[in-house]
Design a protein around this motif. Structure first.
Motif, PDB file in Angstrom:
ATOM      1  N   ARG A  58       6.016   8.987 -14.389  1.00  0.00           N
ATOM      2  CA  ARG A  58       6.449   7.987 -13.420  1.00  0.00           C
ATOM      3  C   ARG A  58       5.525   8.061 -12.212  1.00  0.00           C
ATOM      4  N   LEU A  59       5.379   6.931 -11.543  1.00  0.00           N
ATOM      5  CA  LEU A  59       4.569   6.901 -10.328  1.00  0.00           C
ATOM      6  C   LEU A  59       5.258   7.740  -9.263  1.00  0.00           C
ATOM      7  N   GLU A  60       4.504   8.600  -8.629  1.00  0.00           N
ATOM      8  CA  GLU A  60       5.032   9.395  -7.529  1.00  0.00           C
ATOM      9  C   GLU A  60       4.113   9.225  -6.328  1.00  0.00           C
ATOM     10  N   GLU A  61       4.487   9.869  -5.238  1.00  0.00           N
ATOM     11  CA  GLU A  61       3.689   9.708  -4.025  1.00  0.00           C
ATOM     12  C   GLU A  61       2.283  10.259  -4.245  1.00  0.00           C
ATOM     13  N   ILE A  62       1.308   9.440  -3.895  1.00  0.00           N
ATOM     14  CA  ILE A  62      -0.103   9.800  -4.056  1.00  0.00           C
ATOM     15  C   ILE A  62      -0.664  10.119  -2.675  1.00  0.00           C
ATOM     16  N   VAL A  63      -1.284  11.278  -2.539  1.00  0.00           N
ATOM     17  CA  VAL A  63      -1.907  11.676  -1.280  1.00  0.00           C
ATOM     18  C   VAL A  63      -3.304  11.063  -1.251  1.00  0.00           C
ATOM     19  N   PRO A  64      -3.559  10.134  -0.289  1.00  0.00           N
ATOM     20  CA  PRO A  64      -4.879   9.494  -0.240  1.00  0.00           C
ATOM     21  C   PRO A  64      -5.984  10.490   0.130  1.00  0.00           C
ATOM     22  N   ILE A  65      -7.155  10.264  -0.407  1.00  0.00           N
ATOM     23  CA  ILE A  65      -8.332  11.073  -0.097  1.00  0.00           C
ATOM     24  C   ILE A  65      -9.354  10.150   0.570  1.00  0.00           C
TER      25      ILE A  65
END
Length: 156
Positions: free
Chosen positions: A31-38
């Motif tokens: 499932r899509l979860e929170e993605i930490v941007p880089i």
């Protein structure tokens, strides 16, 4: 009697088009979860997630294939795959099926399929009740340089 070769394929959607990838390339569907941007990475690298203790870079497959962006929803999934020896996640609109596709139903990909670079495609499967499914070669979705960039995201 010669037996047809059947390939197990994960079916997923991007922009209402069905795509497939060999089940051998997919480790899991999440499932899509929170993605930490880089910051300061290519546009298609959305960031990283912590997947069971492993830092996993996330690639927006829509962006990578040059498709129009849409909002994510409850159907959005991440396909976890090994690409050029790096574990990565590919964001897809939804993962719908696992199909056995007879290799006799697969044709070579034409050079232009709905604006998608033919180098990413293994072929086009014609399935009677589903129409055409574009078969992606996930190893070709990233160039060697892009795979190196993704690897750097994990190491930094």
């Amino acid at each position: 009697m010669v037996q047809d070769i059947v390939t197990k394929t994960i079916i997923f959607k991007l922009d209402q088009q069905e795509f497939g990838a060999s089940i051998a390339q997919i480790r899991s569907i999440e499932r899509l979860e929170e993605i930490v941007p880089i910051p300061q990475t290519s546009e298609f690298i959305k960031g990283i997630i912590n997947l069971r203790g492993s830092v996993t870079p996330i690639i927006d497959l829509r962006t990578r294939l040059g498709l129009e962006q849409t909002e994510t929803d409850d159907q959005t999934r991440i396909l976890i795959a090994n690409v050029r020896d790096v574990q990565v996640g590919f964001i897809v609109d939804e993962a719908t099926d696992v199909l056995d596709i007879d290799t006799e139903r697969i044709d070579e990909a034409p050079e232009l399929v709905q604006h998608i670079d033919y180098r990413y495609l293994k072929g086009v499967a014609k399935i009677e009740d589903r129409g055409m499914i574009l078969l992606l070669d996930l190893d070709q979705v990233l160039t060697v340089q892009e795979a190196d960039e993704v690897q750097q995201v994990v190491e930094d």
